[in-house]
Write a protein that holds these residues in place. Structure first.
Motif, PDB file in Angstrom:
ATOM      1  N   SER A  62       0.796  -1.223   0.000  1.00 20.00           N
ATOM      2  CA  SER A  62       0.000   0.000   0.000  1.00 20.00           C
ATOM      3  C   SER A  62       0.831   1.275   0.000  1.00 20.00           C
ATOM      4  O   SER A  62       0.309   2.345  -0.285  1.00 20.00           O
ATOM      5  N   GLY A  63       2.094   1.174   0.359  1.00 18.92           N
ATOM      6  CA  GLY A  63       2.908   2.372   0.484  1.00 18.92           C
ATOM      7  C   GLY A  63       2.787   3.028   1.854  1.00 18.92           C
ATOM      8  O   GLY A  63       3.323   4.100   2.080  1.00 18.92           O
ATOM      9  N   MET A  64       2.088   2.371   2.762  1.00 23.19           N
ATOM     10  CA  MET A  64       1.875   2.961   4.088  1.00 23.19           C
ATOM     11  C   MET A  64       3.056   2.760   5.042  1.00 23.19           C
ATOM     12  O   MET A  64       3.186   3.470   6.023  1.00 23.19           O
ATOM     13  N   SER A  65       3.918   1.816   4.749  1.00 24.31           N
ATOM     14  CA  SER A  65       5.064   1.589   5.621  1.00 24.31           C
ATOM     15  C   SER A  65       6.086   2.705   5.445  1.00 24.31           C
ATOM     16  O   SER A  65       6.380   3.127   4.321  1.00 24.31           O
ATOM     17  N   THR A  66       6.650   3.157   6.547  1.00 26.54           N
ATOM     18  CA  THR A  66       7.697   4.164   6.467  1.00 26.54           C
ATOM     19  C   THR A  66       9.016   3.569   5.966  1.00 26.54           C
ATOM     20  O   THR A  66       9.976   4.303   5.757  1.00 26.54           O
ATOM     21  N   TYR A  67       9.039   2.268   5.740  1.00 24.67           N
ATOM     22  CA  TYR A  67      10.235   1.611   5.201  1.00 24.67           C
ATOM     23  C   TYR A  67      10.226   1.571   3.672  1.00 24.67           C
ATOM     24  O   TYR A  67      11.191   1.129   3.063  1.00 24.67           O
ATOM     25  N   ASN A  68       9.156   2.011   3.055  1.00 25.29           N
ATOM     26  CA  ASN A  68       9.086   2.036   1.594  1.00 25.29           C
ATOM     27  C   ASN A  68       9.921   3.193   1.056  1.00 25.29           C
ATOM     28  O   ASN A  68       9.862   4.300   1.592  1.00 25.29           O
ATOM     29  N   ARG A  69      10.670   2.921   0.001  1.00 25.74           N
ATOM     30  CA  ARG A  69      11.515   3.937  -0.612  1.00 25.74           C
ATOM     31  C   ARG A  69      11.594   3.671  -2.114  1.00 25.74           C
ATOM     32  O   ARG A  69      11.658   2.531  -2.546  1.00 25.74           O
ATOM     33  N   ILE A  70      11.630   4.760  -2.878  1.00 25.02           N
ATOM     34  CA  ILE A  70      11.998   4.672  -4.288  1.00 25.02           C
ATOM     35  C   ILE A  70      12.609   6.011  -4.670  1.00 25.02           C
ATOM     36  O   ILE A  70      12.107   7.069  -4.275  1.00 25.02           O
ATOM     37  N   ALA A  71      13.703   5.974  -5.392  1.00 26.28           N
ATOM     38  CA  ALA A  71      14.355   7.200  -5.834  1.00 26.28           C
ATOM     39  C   ALA A  71      13.532   7.810  -6.970  1.00 26.28           C
ATOM     40  O   ALA A  71      12.968   7.080  -7.790  1.00 26.28           O
ATOM     41  N   PRO A  72      13.443   9.132  -7.035  1.00 23.71           N
ATOM     42  CA  PRO A  72      12.688   9.755  -8.128  1.00 23.71           C
ATOM     43  C   PRO A  72      13.134   9.282  -9.512  1.00 23.71           C
ATOM     44  O   PRO A  72      12.297   8.991 -10.368  1.00 23.71           O
ATOM     45  N   ARG A  73      14.435   9.152  -9.738  1.00 25.04           N
ATOM     46  CA  ARG A  73      14.909   8.661 -11.048  1.00 25.04           C
ATOM     47  C   ARG A  73      14.478   7.216 -11.280  1.00 25.04           C
ATOM     48  O   ARG A  73      14.195   6.821 -12.401  1.00 25.04           O
ATOM     49  N   GLY A  74      14.432   6.443 -10.220  1.00 18.64           N
ATOM     50  CA  GLY A  74      13.948   5.069 -10.340  1.00 18.64           C
ATOM     51  C   GLY A  74      12.480   5.043 -10.718  1.00 18.64           C
ATOM     52  O   GLY A  74      12.049   4.241 -11.554  1.00 18.64           O
ATOM     53  N   MET A  75      11.679   5.935 -10.123  1.00 18.33           N
ATOM     54  CA  MET A  75      10.261   6.017 -10.453  1.00 18.33           C
ATOM     55  C   MET A  75      10.074   6.407 -11.918  1.00 18.33           C
ATOM     56  O   MET A  75       9.249   5.829 -12.622  1.00 18.33           O
ATOM     57  N   ILE A  76      10.842   7.378 -12.374  1.00 19.87           N
ATOM     58  CA  ILE A  76      10.739   7.799 -13.772  1.00 19.87           C
ATOM     59  C   ILE A  76      11.155   6.671 -14.705  1.00 19.87           C
ATOM     60  O   ILE A  76      10.497   6.416 -15.718  1.00 19.87           O
ATOM     61  N   ARG A  77      12.220   5.975 -14.362  1.00 19.93           N
ATOM     62  CA  ARG A  77      12.647   4.830 -15.192  1.00 19.93           C
ATOM     63  C   ARG A  77      11.529   3.792 -15.254  1.00 19.93           C
ATOM     64  O   ARG A  77      11.204   3.258 -16.308  1.00 19.93           O
ATOM     65  N   PHE A  78      10.909   3.514 -14.107  1.00 16.93           N
ATOM     66  CA  PHE A  78       9.820   2.543 -14.072  1.00 16.93           C
ATOM     67  C   PHE A  78       8.634   3.011 -14.925  1.00 16.93           C
ATOM     68  O   PHE A  78       8.084   2.247 -15.721  1.00 16.93           O
ATOM     69  N   LEU A  79       8.230   4.259 -14.766  1.00 16.01           N
ATOM     70  CA  LEU A  79       7.094   4.766 -15.540  1.00 16.01           C
ATOM     71  C   LEU A  79       7.385   4.749 -17.040  1.00 16.01           C
ATOM     72  O   LEU A  79       6.517   4.400 -17.840  1.00 16.01           O
TER      73      LEU A  79
END
Length: 172
Positions: A62-79
């Motif tokens: 869900s993204g609710m855990s404070t342990y979730n992380r993704i780098a902005p460049r990683g998100m853009i690469r994924f999208l």
């Protein structure tokens, strides 16, 4: 179970956390479904998309855990990777549309991005995120990831993020 596209539409447009958690378990191919098994599938997909393990870490669906992380460049690469897949347009259709529906119904209304931005919101504690696709004034398609962390109590980063995205869209 509901078709995957229906689940993704509920998860993305409404930001429905319970559906996201259940979908993560649904990804597990073991007889007894688990978060860990689903995360293995997600990690493999992200690596196939070209992300390095240093660019992300997830603890839940869900993204609710404070342990979730993704780098902005990683998100853009994924999208960008999703956009190049045969199912890319169907995935994009599951995202809220600025000023039109889902969690973006009120955001971008009356701006140059109304109906021209599709993006997933993310809000937890002192963090705000918005990642997706937009169409600029010249018709150019851009992929973006805007993250704000450690937002001071009583403050909101979303107005500044939205304003920046509108300025970028109008300048391009």
């Amino acid at each position: 179970p509901a078709p995957l596209g229906d689940d993704l539409t509920i998860i993305n447009k409404q930001s429905q956390n319970l559906h996201a958690e259940l979908l993560l378990r649904r990804l597990d191919d073991a007889p007894v479904k688990s978060t860990e098994g689903g995360l293995k599938v997600v990690y493999a997909m992200l690596q196939t998309a070209g992300l390095s393990p240093a660019q992300f870490h997830f603890a839940d669906g869900s993204g609710m855990s404070t342990y979730n992380r993704i780098a902005p460049r990683g998100m853009i690469r994924f999208l960008n990777w999703t956009a190049a897949q045969p199912w890319g347009e169907r995935f994009r259709a599951t995202l809220p549309i600025g000023g039109v529906d889902g969690t973006l119904t009120k955001r971008f209304k009356g701006t140059s991005l109304e109906g021209k931005i599709t993006a997933k919101t993310g809000t937890i504690n002192a963090s705000n995120a918005l990642s997706g696709f937009l169409i600029t004034s010249s018709g150019r398609k851009l992929t973006f990831a805007a993250f704000a962390n450690d937002v001071p109590e009583g403050q909101r980063a979303t107005p500044a993020m939205d304003k920046a995205l509108v300025l970028i869209a109008e300048a391009n």
